[in-house]
Design a protein around this motif. Structure first.
Motif, PDB file in Angstrom:
ATOM      1  N   TYR A 108       0.828  -1.210   0.000  1.00  0.00           N
ATOM      2  CA  TYR A 108       0.000   0.000   0.000  1.00  0.00           C
ATOM      3  C   TYR A 108       0.864   1.264   0.000  1.00  0.00           C
ATOM      4  O   TYR A 108       1.680   1.466   0.881  1.00  0.00           O
ATOM      5  CB  TYR A 108      -0.918   0.003   1.234  1.00  0.00           C
ATOM      6  CG  TYR A 108      -2.018  -1.026   1.175  1.00  0.00           C
ATOM      7  CD1 TYR A 108      -3.317  -0.659   0.829  1.00  0.00           C
ATOM      8  CD2 TYR A 108      -1.767  -2.372   1.447  1.00  0.00           C
ATOM      9  CE1 TYR A 108      -4.343  -1.603   0.771  1.00  0.00           C
ATOM     10  CE2 TYR A 108      -2.778  -3.314   1.384  1.00  0.00           C
ATOM     11  CZ  TYR A 108      -4.065  -2.925   1.048  1.00  0.00           C
ATOM     12  OH  TYR A 108      -5.073  -3.857   0.984  1.00  0.00           O
ATOM     13  N   SER A 122      -5.901   3.300   8.244  1.00  0.00           N
ATOM     14  CA  SER A 122      -5.844   2.396   7.091  1.00  0.00           C
ATOM     15  C   SER A 122      -4.450   1.773   6.989  1.00  0.00           C
ATOM     16  O   SER A 122      -3.611   1.963   7.872  1.00  0.00           O
ATOM     17  CB  SER A 122      -6.204   3.138   5.799  1.00  0.00           C
ATOM     18  OG  SER A 122      -5.277   4.189   5.563  1.00  0.00           O
ATOM     19  N   ILE A 123      -4.241   1.049   5.905  1.00  0.00           N
ATOM     20  CA  ILE A 123      -2.947   0.373   5.706  1.00  0.00           C
ATOM     21  C   ILE A 123      -2.038   1.273   4.866  1.00  0.00           C
ATOM     22  O   ILE A 123      -2.409   1.687   3.763  1.00  0.00           O
ATOM     23  CB  ILE A 123      -3.144  -0.970   4.980  1.00  0.00           C
ATOM     24  CG1 ILE A 123      -4.122  -1.857   5.767  1.00  0.00           C
ATOM     25  CG2 ILE A 123      -1.817  -1.685   4.802  1.00  0.00           C
ATOM     26  CD1 ILE A 123      -4.521  -3.113   5.025  1.00  0.00           C
ATOM     27  N   ASP A 164       2.065   1.137   3.709  1.00  0.00           N
ATOM     28  CA  ASP A 164       3.397   0.530   3.744  1.00  0.00           C
ATOM     29  C   ASP A 164       4.488   1.551   3.426  1.00  0.00           C
ATOM     30  O   ASP A 164       5.582   1.474   3.978  1.00  0.00           O
ATOM     31  CB  ASP A 164       3.490  -0.618   2.730  1.00  0.00           C
ATOM     32  CG  ASP A 164       2.642  -1.811   3.142  1.00  0.00           C
ATOM     33  OD1 ASP A 164       2.780  -2.238   4.298  1.00  0.00           O
ATOM     34  OD2 ASP A 164       1.834  -2.283   2.324  1.00  0.00           O
TER      35      ASP A 164
END
Length: 461
Positions: free
Chosen positions: A141, A196-197, A199
């Protein structure tokens, strides 16, 4: 695919190649001699060691196919074929030059088994790759921060090397016309990280960002442990740059001519070994040539020493056997009208300054032998652009000075060219440039081999 995954995956594929190499060598030896007492056979054990050393060089230089985002059958066959061919040429040359007397059945069987087992093991790795790296390569992500135009460009490019269909990209558009764009972006980023996600955060910088804004983005990523990538448009035309932190300084390093440590180290070892062995073997020849030079032209020294331009402009004293009369340099200005070369380089076919012995030495390519001393001292290399005398080097066009970004050498592409003396100055400089940008150990070995053939054919002039 993330860079870290690529590195580990490449390591795994190379490990499979090493296993294939070792199994193939043992199997070939077993097939030929019908025994497994391999370590007591000094010849084949030594050859195995030399192959392993060369294989590590191949791992560094022949790994392009194993660095791609997706490795398929085509990449595996191509990579294994290149390495198998290189190893075959390497072993054959060693056997031919040193007269080891290796069994041809062993060599051919070894290469065939290595090729087949290497492909088989790597195909097996393809099958289990998803299991090994599944948790690392799926559902990555991104939060991309930038103008709408930049965001569109990055989605249609390979700038994010881990971008694929499984990646999720959330965007935060920057609008410099909005006075509150900084606080809006920061609040939005914090919310995304919290709820939320995320990365990785990618910040696209087209216009100058407020320093405080950039600091705040860094602080947010640092506090949350998220990876941050800041991307600037390359408007200054640089390539192969590295950014590092030194104390409180950001260091921007630009290497237009990049040379790996492994290449420099292996090339230096090759220079020392070959030059030292050659100097020992040709010591009697040195004495004989010195006697002939003194008999033919007693008024001058045996060696001709002249200042030349070396690595990055360093000056050094190049050593040659003297092939001209003692006052040759003083006559150069008088002979300049007969110069057959364009550019700053001077050369005439029937130079009246050359002595009788000098003509023979040049014809046999023996006048360059003392430059092995320069190679041993580290001022020159066996392979590299020929060093020009200082006045000629200073007369080069500015763009031709890239030839000085590597060590000068005894031979290069120009030296192995047919009718090299008919090559124009600009073509010569293009050949030197080609070597500078393409240099590698295999090319060096090829040029040394071609030069050896040219010497045998008496191509000196």
């Amino acid at each position: 695919m993330p860079d870290e995954v690529k590195i580990w995956r490449k390591l795994l594929y190379n490990l499979a190649g090493f296993v294939a190499l070792t199994l193939a060598y043992f199997a070939a030896y077993r097939f030929r001699f019908n025994k497994v007492d391999f370590f007591n056979e000094k010849l084949y054990f030594l050859t195995y060691g030399l192959i392993i050393l060369f294989w590590f060089i191949l791992v560094i230089k022949v790994s392009k196919e194993l660095s791609s985002d997706k490795i398929g059958l085509k990449e595996i066959v191509l990579n294994t074929s290149k390495r198998a061919l290189a190893i075959f040429i390497y072993v054959s040359c060693i056997d031919f030059i040193t007269k080891l007397g290796l069994s041809r059945i062993v060599i051919c069987t070894f290469i065939l088994i290595y090729f087949l087992v290497g492909i088989a093991l790597k195909i097996l790795l393809i099958k289990i790759e998803n299991i090994l790296f599944k948790s690392l390569i799926r559902d990555y992500y991104f939060v991309v921060i930038g103008t709408s135009e930049d965001i569109k460009l990055i989605k249609n490019s390979n700038l994010l090397n881990s971008y694929n269909k499984k990646n999720k990209i959330t965007t935060i558009e920057l609008n410099s016309k909005n006075e509150n764009f900084c606080s809006y972006t920061i609040d939005n980023l914090c919310r995304l990280i919290k709820y939320s996600i995320v990365d990785e955060v990618v910040l696209l910088s087209e216009f100058e960002l407020n320093n405080e804004f950039l600091k705040k983005i860094i602080e947010i990523c640092k506090a949350s442990g998220r990876k941050l990538r800041v991307v600037y448009k390359n408007n200054i035309g640089v390539e192969k740059v590295q950014l590092s932190v030194d104390d409180n300084n950001l260091v921007f390093e630009f290497k237009p001519v990049e040379t790996s440590f492994a290449y420099m180290f292996s090339k230096r070892v090759l220079d020392i070994l070959i030059s030292l062995i050659a100097l020992i073997l040709t010591a009697p020849l040195f004495l004989l040539i010195a006697i002939f030079i003194k008999i033919d032209s007693p008024g001058g020294p045996v060696f001709f020493v002249q200042e030349r331009v070396g690595l990055n402009g360093r000056r050094f004293k190049l050593i040659k056997f003297r092939t001209m009369i003692p006052n040759a340099d003083k006559m150069k200005d008088q002979l300049m009208k007969y110069n057959e070369m364009d550019g700053p380089v001077f050369k005439i076919t029937n130079d009246p300054r050359i002595t009788r012995v000098g003509k023979i030495l040049r014809r046999l390519n023996l006048d360059e032998l003392p430059q092995l001393i320069n190679v041993l001292k580290g001022e020159m290399s066996l392979v590299g652009p020929r060093p020009l005398e200082t006045r000629e080097a200073l007369g080069c066009e500015f763009e031709h000075h890239i030839r000085h970004s590597v060590k000068p050498g005894l031979t290069c592409i120009w030296q192995i060219t047919h009718n090299r003396n008919d090559v124009r100055y600009n073509e010569w400089m293009k050949m030197d440039y080609e070597y500078v940008v393409k240099k590698n150990l295999l090319l060096d070995l090829y040029l040394i081999f071609k030069t050896f053939l040219a010497i045998i054919k008496l191509n000196g002039k």
